[in-house]
Design a protein around this motif. Sequence first.
Motif, PDB file in Angstrom:
ATOM      1  N   GLY A  61     -76.912 -98.947  31.589  1.00 34.46           N
ATOM      2  CA  GLY A  61     -77.855 -98.103  31.517  1.00 34.46           C
ATOM      3  C   GLY A  61     -78.985 -98.952  31.335  1.00 34.46           C
ATOM      4  O   GLY A  61     -80.323 -98.509  31.370  1.00 34.46           O
ATOM      5  N   ALA A  62     -79.010-100.186  31.064  1.00 34.73           N
ATOM      6  CA  ALA A  62     -80.246-100.927  30.959  1.00 34.73           C
ATOM      7  C   ALA A  62     -80.505-101.865  32.191  1.00 34.73           C
ATOM      8  O   ALA A  62     -81.487-102.549  32.180  1.00 34.73           O
ATOM      9  CB  ALA A  62     -80.065-101.980  29.551  1.00 34.73           C
ATOM     10  N   GLY A  63     -79.818-101.314  33.216  1.00 34.05           N
ATOM     11  CA  GLY A  63     -79.924-102.348  34.498  1.00 34.05           C
ATOM     12  C   GLY A  63     -79.362-103.573  34.545  1.00 34.05           C
ATOM     13  O   GLY A  63     -79.496-104.313  35.429  1.00 34.05           O
ATOM     14  N   GLN A  64     -78.518-103.944  33.605  1.00 34.73           N
ATOM     15  CA  GLN A  64     -77.710-105.277  33.717  1.00 34.73           C
ATOM     16  C   GLN A  64     -76.419-104.950  34.185  1.00 34.73           C
ATOM     17  O   GLN A  64     -75.843-103.996  34.419  1.00 34.73           O
ATOM     18  CB  GLN A  64     -77.663-105.587  32.155  1.00 34.73           C
ATOM     19  N   LEU A  91     -79.103-112.286  32.190  1.00 31.79           N
ATOM     20  CA  LEU A  91     -79.713-111.747  31.363  1.00 31.79           C
ATOM     21  C   LEU A  91     -80.625-112.514  30.734  1.00 31.79           C
ATOM     22  O   LEU A  91     -80.531-113.496  30.150  1.00 31.79           O
ATOM     23  CB  LEU A  91     -78.732-110.928  30.273  1.00 31.79           C
ATOM     24  N   SER A  92     -81.971-111.707  30.388  1.00 33.63           N
ATOM     25  CA  SER A  92     -83.135-112.526  29.839  1.00 33.63           C
ATOM     26  C   SER A  92     -83.244-112.221  28.425  1.00 33.63           C
ATOM     27  O   SER A  92     -83.945-112.805  27.747  1.00 33.63           O
ATOM     28  CB  SER A  92     -84.290-112.182  30.466  1.00 33.63           C
ATOM     29  N   GLY A  93     -82.425-111.275  27.927  1.00 32.41           N
ATOM     30  CA  GLY A  93     -82.578-110.727  26.706  1.00 32.41           C
ATOM     31  C   GLY A  93     -83.491-109.879  26.147  1.00 32.41           C
ATOM     32  O   GLY A  93     -83.822-109.454  25.180  1.00 32.41           O
ATOM     33  N   THR A  94     -84.313-109.431  27.346  1.00 35.06           N
ATOM     34  CA  THR A  94     -85.292-108.586  27.134  1.00 35.06           C
ATOM     35  C   THR A  94     -85.062-107.137  27.653  1.00 35.06           C
ATOM     36  O   THR A  94     -85.776-106.293  27.283  1.00 35.06           O
ATOM     37  CB  THR A  94     -86.831-109.008  27.737  1.00 35.06           C
ATOM     38  N   GLU A  95     -83.911-106.970  27.925  1.00 28.95           N
ATOM     39  CA  GLU A  95     -83.485-105.749  28.418  1.00 28.95           C
ATOM     40  C   GLU A  95     -83.371-104.755  27.390  1.00 28.95           C
ATOM     41  O   GLU A  95     -83.075-104.995  26.243  1.00 28.95           O
ATOM     42  CB  GLU A  95     -82.124-105.848  29.259  1.00 28.95           C
ATOM     43  N   GLY A  96     -83.466-103.300  27.707  1.00 29.24           N
ATOM     44  CA  GLY A  96     -83.150-102.287  26.659  1.00 29.24           C
ATOM     45  C   GLY A  96     -81.729-102.361  26.071  1.00 29.24           C
ATOM     46  O   GLY A  96     -80.468-102.751  26.721  1.00 29.24           O
ATOM     47  N   THR A  97     -81.536-101.742  25.064  1.00 29.43           N
ATOM     48  CA  THR A  97     -80.185-101.362  24.296  1.00 29.43           C
ATOM     49  C   THR A  97     -79.382-100.529  24.974  1.00 29.43           C
ATOM     50  O   THR A  97     -80.070 -99.717  25.922  1.00 29.43           O
ATOM     51  CB  THR A  97     -80.459-101.116  22.748  1.00 29.43           C
TER      52      THR A  97
END
Length: 245
Positions: A61-64, A91-97
Amino acid sequence: MKTLICLMALLVVCSLPAHGANPFRAAELSDMELSKLRGRYVMPDRIIHFGVTMSSVWENGAGQTVGAAVTFNVNGRAEPSLHVTDLSSQLSGTEGTVSPGTGTLVGGAGLTDVRGISQSVRSAGDFNNGLNNLEIVVSRGGEADVPAGGSTPWAGSTGFANEVGRVLIDRQGGGLKVMLDAGTQGSAMQQIGTGKVVQQASFTGDLNSVRNLVTLSVGLKELPLGQDFANCTLEQLRALRPVGF
């Protein structure tokens, strides 16, 4: 003279057996006869390459994303090659939960035992999207499928992983298998070989998407001008029915 020709034609028709009265009538072939047709429509020296590309990609759901592809090719000299490619996003670590999945799937164990082609999408969550697609491509000339950028030669069981989940490419039971585990969000699987193709997607979370894609490609040699293989094919088919067509 016309009378003589008519009499000769009548004698020929009367001499035909009952099943040959209409030589153009369609005749149903048995399963045994159909099984002998495999490979009879392509001359062996006309195949210049054969390949299989199988990929599975999961997006949460976060696009990862996490996923992988495997490309298998055999050229006209029967030389095989096998490559694997990591299709996971960095992953950059800024994606949503992403909320943990709480759904539960029951049953479905028998889907992997189906002979032939089996495709399934099961969901115990909301707003999920699953695609299982099998494509067969027959082309003339050209080159074999080129593995995606960043691919590496097969060196045994290979896996990739990130925060989304993990994917494993392995040989199991004589076939090739791609297994994707997205943790509490669900799983996906593809398998080809041992007389079957299996594509599965199972969701236990929300807002997920998975793409299971398989492409079977066959490259045929271009026919030289004036060369006709139609008669060869007809002669092979004629031998299957001793009574003729």
